[in-house]
Scaffold this motif. Structure first.
Motif, PDB file in Angstrom:
ATOM      1  N   GLU A   1     -14.728 -54.897 -67.797  1.00 57.08           N
ATOM      2  CA  GLU A   1     -13.552 -54.058 -68.592  1.00 57.08           C
ATOM      3  C   GLU A   1     -14.071 -54.246 -70.333  1.00 57.08           C
ATOM      4  O   GLU A   1     -13.145 -53.281 -70.355  1.00 57.08           O
ATOM      5  CB  GLU A   1     -12.441 -56.027 -69.192  1.00 57.08           C
ATOM      6  N   LEU A   2     -15.225 -54.692 -70.406  1.00 56.97           N
ATOM      7  CA  LEU A   2     -15.485 -54.005 -71.940  1.00 56.97           C
ATOM      8  C   LEU A   2     -16.197 -53.123 -72.252  1.00 56.97           C
ATOM      9  O   LEU A   2     -15.643 -52.088 -72.683  1.00 56.97           O
ATOM     10  CB  LEU A   2     -16.738 -55.128 -72.072  1.00 56.97           C
TER      11      LEU A   2
ATOM     12  N   LEU B   1     -14.656 -50.610 -74.591  1.00 57.40           N
ATOM     13  CA  LEU B   1     -15.512 -49.611 -75.107  1.00 57.40           C
ATOM     14  C   LEU B   1     -14.424 -47.892 -74.988  1.00 57.40           C
ATOM     15  O   LEU B   1     -15.195 -47.082 -75.235  1.00 57.40           O
ATOM     16  CB  LEU B   1     -16.825 -49.645 -74.984  1.00 57.40           C
ATOM     17  N   GLY B   2     -13.806 -47.508 -74.075  1.00 57.34           N
ATOM     18  CA  GLY B   2     -12.764 -46.715 -74.091  1.00 57.34           C
ATOM     19  C   GLY B   2     -13.731 -45.823 -73.312  1.00 57.34           C
ATOM     20  O   GLY B   2     -13.334 -44.212 -73.130  1.00 57.34           O
ATOM     21  N   MET B   3     -15.098 -45.759 -72.135  1.00 51.86           N
ATOM     22  CA  MET B   3     -15.951 -45.219 -71.889  1.00 51.86           C
ATOM     23  C   MET B   3     -14.966 -44.542 -70.829  1.00 51.86           C
ATOM     24  O   MET B   3     -14.230 -45.788 -70.110  1.00 51.86           O
ATOM     25  CB  MET B   3     -16.753 -45.602 -71.465  1.00 51.86           C
TER      26      MET B   3
ATOM     27  N   PRO C   1     -15.506 -44.065 -66.622  1.00 50.42           N
ATOM     28  CA  PRO C   1     -16.284 -44.860 -65.921  1.00 50.42           C
ATOM     29  C   PRO C   1     -17.727 -44.111 -64.952  1.00 50.42           C
ATOM     30  O   PRO C   1     -18.461 -44.704 -64.726  1.00 50.42           O
ATOM     31  CB  PRO C   1     -14.691 -44.838 -64.069  1.00 50.42           C
ATOM     32  N   CYS C   2     -17.350 -42.628 -65.086  1.00 53.27           N
ATOM     33  CA  CYS C   2     -18.676 -42.189 -65.153  1.00 53.27           C
ATOM     34  C   CYS C   2     -20.105 -42.474 -66.122  1.00 53.27           C
ATOM     35  O   CYS C   2     -21.337 -42.832 -65.887  1.00 53.27           O
ATOM     36  CB  CYS C   2     -18.450 -40.568 -64.116  1.00 53.27           C
ATOM     37  N   ALA C   3     -19.127 -42.547 -67.530  1.00 47.31           N
ATOM     38  CA  ALA C   3     -20.434 -42.592 -67.911  1.00 47.31           C
ATOM     39  C   ALA C   3     -21.314 -44.668 -68.338  1.00 47.31           C
ATOM     40  O   ALA C   3     -21.691 -45.062 -68.801  1.00 47.31           O
ATOM     41  CB  ALA C   3     -19.815 -42.762 -69.370  1.00 47.31           C
ATOM     42  N   PHE C   4     -19.784 -45.383 -68.143  1.00 54.90           N
ATOM     43  CA  PHE C   4     -20.020 -46.931 -67.848  1.00 54.90           C
ATOM     44  C   PHE C   4     -20.684 -47.254 -66.395  1.00 54.90           C
ATOM     45  O   PHE C   4     -22.301 -47.529 -66.729  1.00 54.90           O
ATOM     46  CB  PHE C   4     -19.034 -47.401 -67.315  1.00 54.90           C
ATOM     47  N   TRP C   5     -20.455 -46.562 -65.443  1.00 50.31           N
ATOM     48  CA  TRP C   5     -21.796 -46.511 -64.469  1.00 50.31           C
ATOM     49  C   TRP C   5     -23.050 -46.503 -64.618  1.00 50.31           C
ATOM     50  O   TRP C   5     -23.995 -46.507 -63.637  1.00 50.31           O
ATOM     51  CB  TRP C   5     -21.520 -46.816 -63.192  1.00 50.31           C
ATOM     52  N   SER C   6     -22.865 -45.185 -64.761  1.00 55.32           N
ATOM     53  CA  SER C   6     -24.694 -44.671 -65.064  1.00 55.32           C
ATOM     54  C   SER C   6     -25.343 -44.987 -66.475  1.00 55.32           C
ATOM     55  O   SER C   6     -26.572 -45.176 -66.945  1.00 55.32           O
ATOM     56  CB  SER C   6     -24.754 -43.281 -65.862  1.00 55.32           C
ATOM     57  N   LEU C   7     -24.792 -47.011 -67.023  1.00 55.65           N
ATOM     58  CA  LEU C   7     -25.797 -47.174 -68.524  1.00 55.65           C
ATOM     59  C   LEU C   7     -26.475 -48.011 -67.993  1.00 55.65           C
ATOM     60  O   LEU C   7     -26.387 -48.719 -66.300  1.00 55.65           O
ATOM     61  CB  LEU C   7     -24.716 -47.680 -69.025  1.00 55.65           C
ATOM     62  N   THR C   8     -27.894 -48.907 -68.558  1.00 59.50           N
ATOM     63  CA  THR C   8     -28.784 -49.778 -68.388  1.00 59.50           C
ATOM     64  C   THR C   8     -27.575 -50.750 -68.829  1.00 59.50           C
ATOM     65  O   THR C   8     -27.242 -50.612 -69.746  1.00 59.50           O
ATOM     66  CB  THR C   8     -29.776 -48.886 -69.078  1.00 59.50           C
ATOM     67  N   PRO C   9     -28.449 -52.112 -67.835  1.00 58.09           N
ATOM     68  CA  PRO C   9     -28.100 -52.919 -68.757  1.00 58.09           C
ATOM     69  C   PRO C   9     -28.511 -53.355 -70.658  1.00 58.09           C
ATOM     70  O   PRO C   9     -27.155 -53.399 -71.772  1.00 58.09           O
ATOM     71  CB  PRO C   9     -28.598 -54.015 -68.313  1.00 58.09           C
TER      72      PRO C   9
ATOM     73  N   ALA D   1     -26.327 -52.494 -76.272  1.00 55.96           N
ATOM     74  CA  ALA D   1     -26.611 -52.588 -77.450  1.00 55.96           C
ATOM     75  C   ALA D   1     -24.980 -51.159 -77.630  1.00 55.96           C
ATOM     76  O   ALA D   1     -25.085 -52.063 -78.763  1.00 55.96           O
ATOM     77  CB  ALA D   1     -27.161 -50.234 -77.372  1.00 55.96           C
ATOM     78  N   ALA D   2     -24.502 -50.746 -76.640  1.00 57.43           N
ATOM     79  CA  ALA D   2     -23.648 -50.084 -76.968  1.00 57.43           C
ATOM     80  C   ALA D   2     -21.855 -51.722 -77.412  1.00 57.43           C
ATOM     81  O   ALA D   2     -21.314 -51.865 -78.759  1.00 57.43           O
ATOM     82  CB  ALA D   2     -22.569 -50.014 -75.573  1.00 57.43           C
ATOM     83  N   LEU D   3     -22.144 -52.307 -76.929  1.00 56.37           N
ATOM     84  CA  LEU D   3     -21.468 -53.651 -77.135  1.00 56.37           C
ATOM     85  C   LEU D   3     -21.781 -54.779 -78.681  1.00 56.37           C
ATOM     86  O   LEU D   3     -20.975 -54.388 -79.002  1.00 56.37           O
ATOM     87  CB  LEU D   3     -21.575 -54.529 -75.931  1.00 56.37           C
ATOM     88  N   ALA D   4     -23.171 -54.574 -78.813  1.00 59.63           N
ATOM     89  CA  ALA D   4     -23.449 -54.704 -79.719  1.00 59.63           C
ATOM     90  C   ALA D   4     -23.172 -53.282 -81.088  1.00 59.63           C
ATOM     91  O   ALA D   4     -22.399 -54.073 -82.329  1.00 59.63           O
ATOM     92  CB  ALA D   4     -24.914 -55.083 -80.614  1.00 59.63           C
ATOM     93  N   GLY D   5     -22.607 -52.271 -81.217  1.00 60.58           N
ATOM     94  CA  GLY D   5     -22.579 -51.607 -81.919  1.00 60.58           C
ATOM     95  C   GLY D   5     -21.027 -51.678 -82.112  1.00 60.58           C
ATOM     96  O   GLY D   5     -20.302 -51.652 -83.210  1.00 60.58           O
TER      97      GLY D   5
END
Length: 62
Positions: free
Chosen positions: A2-3, A8-10, A12-20, A25-29
């Protein structure tokens, strides 16, 4: 999910390619620091293991 997709408006492909770590870092930003604390020390861990031993363990090494 959800976040990443919502807040963050990502895409799906960008979200699933993220490392934890990248997601963190994106959430902290977006939302600022989360008040992270340092990892427990060995002394902290030993104290917790003495206070809360595993069931059935007599020496804490099982």
């Amino acid at each position: 999910m959800e976040l990443g997709l919502g807040a963050l408006g990502m895409m799906p492909c960008a979200f699933w390619s993220l490392t934890p770590r990248e997601l963190q870092a994106a959430l902290a930003g977006k939302f600022g620091a989360t008040g992270e604390t340092a990892a427990p020390t060995r002394r902290d861990l030993d104290t917790l293991m003495q206070r809360f031993p595993d069931e059935g363990s007599t020496d804490g090494n099982e």
